[in-house]
Structure formats: structure tokens, C-alpha cells
Design an enzyme around this catalytic site. Structure first.
Site, PDB file in Angstrom:
ATOM      1  N   LEU A   8      -6.787   0.174  -1.350  1.00  0.00           N
ATOM      2  CA  LEU A   8      -6.199  -1.129  -1.029  1.00  0.00           C
ATOM      3  C   LEU A   8      -5.221  -0.913   0.113  1.00  0.00           C
ATOM      4  CD1 LEU A   8      -4.855  -3.803  -3.525  1.00  0.00           C
ATOM      5  CD2 LEU A   8      -3.696  -3.329  -1.373  1.00  0.00           C
ATOM      6  N   ILE A   9      -5.415  -1.648   1.188  1.00  0.00           N
ATOM      7  CA  ILE A   9      -4.591  -1.489   2.392  1.00  0.00           C
ATOM      8  C   ILE A   9      -3.903  -2.812   2.689  1.00  0.00           C
ATOM      9  CG2 ILE A   9      -4.582  -0.827   4.829  1.00  0.00           C
ATOM     10  CD1 ILE A   9      -7.400   0.433   4.287  1.00  0.00           C
ATOM     11  N   CYS A  12      -3.871  -5.816   7.143  1.00  0.00           N
ATOM     12  CA  CYS A  12      -5.115  -5.434   7.818  1.00  0.00           C
ATOM     13  C   CYS A  12      -5.556  -6.411   8.901  1.00  0.00           C
ATOM     14  CB  CYS A  12      -6.240  -5.288   6.790  1.00  0.00           C
ATOM     15  SG  CYS A  12      -6.069  -3.847   5.732  1.00  0.00           S
ATOM     16  N   SER A  14      -4.535  -6.667  11.901  1.00  0.00           N
ATOM     17  CA  SER A  14      -4.502  -6.095  13.250  1.00  0.00           C
ATOM     18  C   SER A  14      -3.990  -4.665  13.176  1.00  0.00           C
ATOM     19  CB  SER A  14      -3.592  -6.920  14.174  1.00  0.00           C
ATOM     20  OG  SER A  14      -2.244  -6.860  13.722  1.00  0.00           O
ATOM     21  N   SER A 130       7.708   5.119  10.499  1.00  0.00           N
ATOM     22  CA  SER A 130       7.813   5.210  11.958  1.00  0.00           C
ATOM     23  C   SER A 130       8.610   6.439  12.361  1.00  0.00           C
ATOM     24  CB  SER A 130       8.510   3.962  12.513  1.00  0.00           C
ATOM     25  OG  SER A 130       8.752   4.097  13.900  1.00  0.00           O
ATOM     26  N   TYR A 143      15.485  -2.446  12.079  1.00  0.00           N
ATOM     27  CA  TYR A 143      14.123  -1.963  11.837  1.00  0.00           C
ATOM     28  C   TYR A 143      14.135  -0.506  11.371  1.00  0.00           C
ATOM     29  CZ  TYR A 143       9.355  -0.422  12.841  1.00  0.00           C
ATOM     30  OH  TYR A 143       8.096   0.113  12.743  1.00  0.00           O
TER      31      TYR A 143
END
Length: 250
Positions: A8-9, A12, A14, A130, A143
Site C-alpha cells: 500500500l503506497i 500516488c 504524481s 528527505s 518542512y
């Protein structure tokens, strides 16, 4: 294909999530691709694919999605929102939106699938954060802090779930000009930024979009997620992208 494992992602529609869904489909996995507004045309038609609606900031949406997905073998928490702006021009509503999606959404999704993983004594959680958490950059304080919180959450949770044979890993993408980060960041700019920051912000936006130096591509992230999910010996933190690998090595 009936015995294919299921992933399960989140996020999705983009970028990283879309490419990750494509890769897992190519590898013969069953894929539950989730989006705020489902689109069936983004991925190739396949008996292995299900596209489900999901808002990771809405507990009821999460409950419905996980229930509809059924048993899964891996969860990839990819959904996120970017914000590039000075703190002085950031409203608390902006801050809440970033943390609700990037941090609390990750926690809520993980909580929703853990019972089945624990009961089966099997499962993998991969959280996409990130490399800004490795190298501080201007205009990204909110962020970066949301992603750094996910890093800390992930590393602690991995210790907590090891006794149940559930693996938890991190994928850290580098700078990816081709994704929607820039557009998301601009959407959250509003008109609250003091004029004194204008020139500085334009320079930073240009730097984010620069493709003359090594960058991260969506395929890089998909391959890192694949490694995190399928390789039990994968390290806790996996950099994704040429710039990310260089930064992690430094």
C-alpha cells in the site's frame, strides 16, 4: 499471481509515489495505490492494481482505505506536502497543514496497519522523508522539522517492532525538480511573507529548480523503496538520488 505480496503506497497521484507504484507493479506485486482524488488513468491497467481514495489527515478516510485494502505486506508512507518560505511569513495554519500531512499522517497510517503486521509477525513500513534533514537549508525550517520528526519516529519505532519481526526503514530522497514540491510550496506561500524576503526567496526557488547539478529522479526513489521493502539487510536510512547519496556519504 494470486500469491503475490501486496504493498500500500500513499500519495500516488504524481512523483515518487506514482513511480514507486509502477515499479512494484512491474515486479509482480499487488499494489494498492492511494490518492486524495483517485485517477485510474495514471497507472497501467492490471489485475494487480487497486486505486483507492485516501486523505492521510482524515482518520475515517484512513480506516476506510485500510479496511478496503485488506491484508498487506508493506506500507510505504510517501504522501507529503512541501513548503519553502521564511518562518516570519508562515502562519500556524500553514505549519499545521505540513505537520498533519507529513508527520501525523505517517503516524496514523502506521498505527492503522500495525495490528495485522504484529499478528502475522511480518510486515514492512517504509517512510519517505528527505535529505534536507541531513543538511539544513534556508526557508525550509517547518518542512525540515516535519521530516526530521518522521526520521526520529521511524528509528524509534524500528526498535519497538523488531520483537514482532516487523521491519521499519527510511528512504531519504535528494532534490527533485521534476516533482510537485515546488508547486506545493508556492501554493502555501500566500501573501503573508514580508517584502524584505522577496529577492532571497526568488533565488532559493531558482536553486531548487536547478538541474545543472546532481538531482534525484522519481525512479531513484522507487528503487530505494524497493530495496527497503524487499531486502531484510537494507540499512535503516537509504539515500535516493545522486545528490542524496553524495550527501549521505559526506
Amino acid at each position: 499471481m494470486s500469491n503475490s505480496p501486496t504493498v500500500l503506497i500513499t500519495g500516488c497521484s504524481s512523483g515518487f509515489g506514482l513511480e514507486t507504484a509502477r515499479l512494484f507493479l512491474d515486479k509482480g506485486w499487488r499494489v494498492v495505490a492511494t490518492m486524495r482524488t483517485p485517477r485510474e488513468d495514471l497507472l497501467p491497467r492490471s489485475d494487480l492494481l487497486r486505486v483507492l481514495p485516501l486523505d492521510v489527515t482524515d482518520i475515517e478516510s484512513i480506516r476506510r482505505c485500510v479496511e478496503a485494502a485488506g491484508p498487506i505486506d508493506a506500507l510505504v508512507n510517501n504522501a507529503g506536502v512541501g513548503m519553502l518560505r521564511p518562518l516570519e511569513g508562515t502562519t500556524l495554519d500553514n505549519v499545521r497543514e505540513v505537520f498533519e500531512t507529513n508527520m501525523l499522517g505517517t503516524i496514523a497510517m502506521t498505527q492503522a496497519v500495525l495490528p495485522q503486521f504484529r499478528q502475522r509477525r511480518a510486515g514492512v513500513v517504509v517512510n519517505v522523508t528527505s535529505t534536507v534533514t541531513l543538511k539544513p537549508l534556508p526557508l525550509l525550517s517547518v518542512y525540515t522539522s516535519s521530516k526530521a520528526a518522521v526520521n526520529a519516529f521511524t528509528e524509534s519505532l524500528a526498535l519497538e517492532l523488531a520483537a514482532f519481526d516487523v521491519r521499519v526503514r527510511l528512504v531519504l530522497p535528494g532534490r527533485a525538480p521534476s516533482t510537485s514540491f515546488g508547486s506545493n510550496a508556492r501554493r502555501l506561500m500566500g501573501d503573508t511573507v514580508p517584502d524584505v524576503y522577496a529577492e532571497f526567496m526568488q533565488r532559493e526557488f531558482a536553486a531548487v529548480q536547478d538541474t545543472n547539478t546532481p538531482v534525484t529522479h522519481a525512479q531513484d526513489v522507487a528503487e530505494a523503496v524497493w530495496q527497503a521493502v524487499t531486502d531484510p539487510a537494507a540499512p535503516m536510512r537509504i539515500p535516493a538520488g545522486a545528490d542524496a547519496v553524495a550527501l549521505a556519504g559526506a
